[in-house]
Enzyme design. Structure first.
Site, mmCIF file in Angstrom:
data_model
loop_
_atom_site.group_PDB
_atom_site.id
_atom_site.type_symbol
_atom_site.label_atom_id
_atom_site.label_comp_id
_atom_site.label_asym_id
_atom_site.label_seq_id
_atom_site.Cartn_x
_atom_site.Cartn_y
_atom_site.Cartn_z
ATOM 1 N N ALA A 72 7.056 -8.076 8.109
ATOM 2 C CA ALA A 72 6.770 -9.055 7.065
ATOM 3 C C ALA A 72 7.361 -10.406 7.487
ATOM 4 O O ALA A 72 8.223 -10.464 8.363
ATOM 5 C CB ALA A 72 7.386 -8.588 5.750
ATOM 6 N N GLN A 74 9.575 -12.200 6.164
ATOM 7 C CA GLN A 74 11.042 -12.198 6.041
ATOM 8 C C GLN A 74 11.658 -10.926 6.643
ATOM 9 O O GLN A 74 12.704 -10.454 6.196
ATOM 10 C CB GLN A 74 11.457 -12.355 4.578
ATOM 11 N N SER A 75 11.020 -10.384 7.677
ATOM 12 C CA SER A 75 11.497 -9.146 8.299
ATOM 13 C C SER A 75 12.889 -9.305 8.913
ATOM 14 O O SER A 75 13.102 -10.163 9.768
ATOM 15 C CB SER A 75 10.507 -8.714 9.378
ATOM 16 N N ASN A 76 13.814 -8.435 8.479
ATOM 17 C CA ASN A 76 15.127 -8.375 9.117
ATOM 18 C C ASN A 76 15.026 -7.742 10.491
ATOM 19 O O ASN A 76 15.759 -8.104 11.412
ATOM 20 C CB ASN A 76 16.085 -7.540 8.262
ATOM 21 N N CYS A 78 12.557 -7.986 12.593
ATOM 22 C CA CYS A 78 12.077 -8.980 13.565
ATOM 23 C C CYS A 78 13.207 -9.920 13.988
ATOM 24 O O CYS A 78 13.365 -10.222 15.172
ATOM 25 C CB CYS A 78 10.904 -9.768 12.981
#
Ligand SMILES: *Cc1c(COP(=O)(O)O)cnc(C)c1O
Length: 324
Positions: A72, A74-76, A78
């Site tokens: 997403a 706001q992926s942590n 990533c």
């Protein structure tokens, strides 16, 4: 015990602390411990660091010079992958769902600062776009290593098998003593799968309860069991998990993934104001809100300690400022 011969690159500050939460415990009428995987140390921490130690080991063995993963906006996962790539001297391409939002904040800002290239998948499935990016990179001479959503491949899951062994050593439980009930936010399922398999291998007899942040329970239970079994095969250890072994609660999904409601807002304030601990709006606040609700409803049997496994994600609070 476990003889791990998989390659691994040290990225995290491990072991992470276990702490008492006396003021929160008072407020909720139950002893609650916390495992601080929000403090794994790499670029603001989180649970993906443990998976990435094994995933980067595999990438190095494959001779990769590029990591590709997805998530997403706001992926942590990533953000932590971008940081791991920087530490290992690899390039990183992140395939993010949808299109670029106005402004950049939270994890998205950090992705860029960490040097990752961003590809927006629009309406298309990120997996498909990842495969395309990989083919294009390969054609121009790169050697990519693909990391699935959430870092949840069998290799990544092993990071949480090791985390369960870490917990067992920290608790130093006598064989007769009751192990804690562990609560955690569960999404791609790798963290829960690793803890489920790992606590069994460590002889811990803990109960591992996933609060789903994304999927219906049946779907997540199947995913967790499959990942635990793949990891067991990779490690060549006994013990297959069935869907009945996987405890998932999907009653706190609210308006859906990444949409915080009153449950999350209250949990964030309670943890912050009783203990100075920050939760994130997408994962840990939903899991903590679920735990609080279950305690209030009297749904958690007495007699065992509760352990909240903080999986990180705090950079997202800035991106969600106007919803908190
Ligand atoms: C990814 C993530 C989770 C979920 O972990 P899975 O292994 O994908 O189930 C929980 N909390 C945070 C903060 C995360 O970033």
């Amino acid at each position: 015990m476990l003889h791990l011969d998989l390659p691994r690159i040290e990225l995290g500050l491990l072991p992470t602390p276990i702490q008492e939460l006396p003021r929160l415990s008072d407020a909720l009428g139950r002893r609650i411990l916390i495992k601080r995987d929000d403090q794994t140390g790499l670029a603001l921490g989180g649970n993906k660091v443990r998976k990435l130690e094994l995933l980067l080991g595999a990438a190095r063995d494959h001779g990769a010079n590029l990591l590709i993963t997805c998530g997403a906006p706001q992926s942590n996962h990533c953000r932590q992958t971008a940081a791991a790539a920087a530490r290992a001297g690899l390039r990183c391409v992140l395939v993010l769902q949808g299109g670029p939002p106005q402004g950049r904040n939270g994890n998205l800002l950090l992705d860029e600062l960490l040097g990752a290239s961003l590809v927006w998948s629009g309406e298309r499935p990120p997996d498909e776009v990842m495969a395309e990016v990989a083919a294009r990179e390969q054609a121009s001479g790169a050697r990519p290593y693909l990391i699935p959503y959430g870092g949840s491949s069998a290799v990544g899951v092993v990071g949480y098998v090791l985390a369960a062994a870490e917990l067992a050593a920290q608790l130093e439980l006598a064989a007769s003593e009751a192990a804690p009930v562990i609560f955690l936010a569960s999404s791609s399922g790798g963290t829960q799968a690793g803890l489920l398999l790992g606590q069994r291998l460590a002889g811990l007899r803990a109960e591992v309860r996933g609060i789903s942040v994304l999927s219906p329970a049946a779907e997540l239970r199947a995913r967790v069991a499959a990942l635990a079994n793949e990891a067991a095969r990779l490690l060549r250890v006994d013990g297959s998990s069935s869907e009945e072994d996987v405890l998932v609660d999907d009653r706190f999904l609210g308006a859906g993934y990444g949409i915080p409601g009153e449950l999350e807002r209250e949990a964030i304030r309670l943890f912050a104001r009783t203990e100075g601990i920050l939760l994130d709006p997408v994962y840990t606040a939903r899991a903590a809100g679920g735990l609080i609700a279950l305690l209030r409803r009297g749904e958690i049997a007495k007699g065992r300690d509760l352990l909240f496994w903080h999986t990180g994600g705090t950079p997202a609070v800035f991106a969600y400022a106007d919803q908190l």
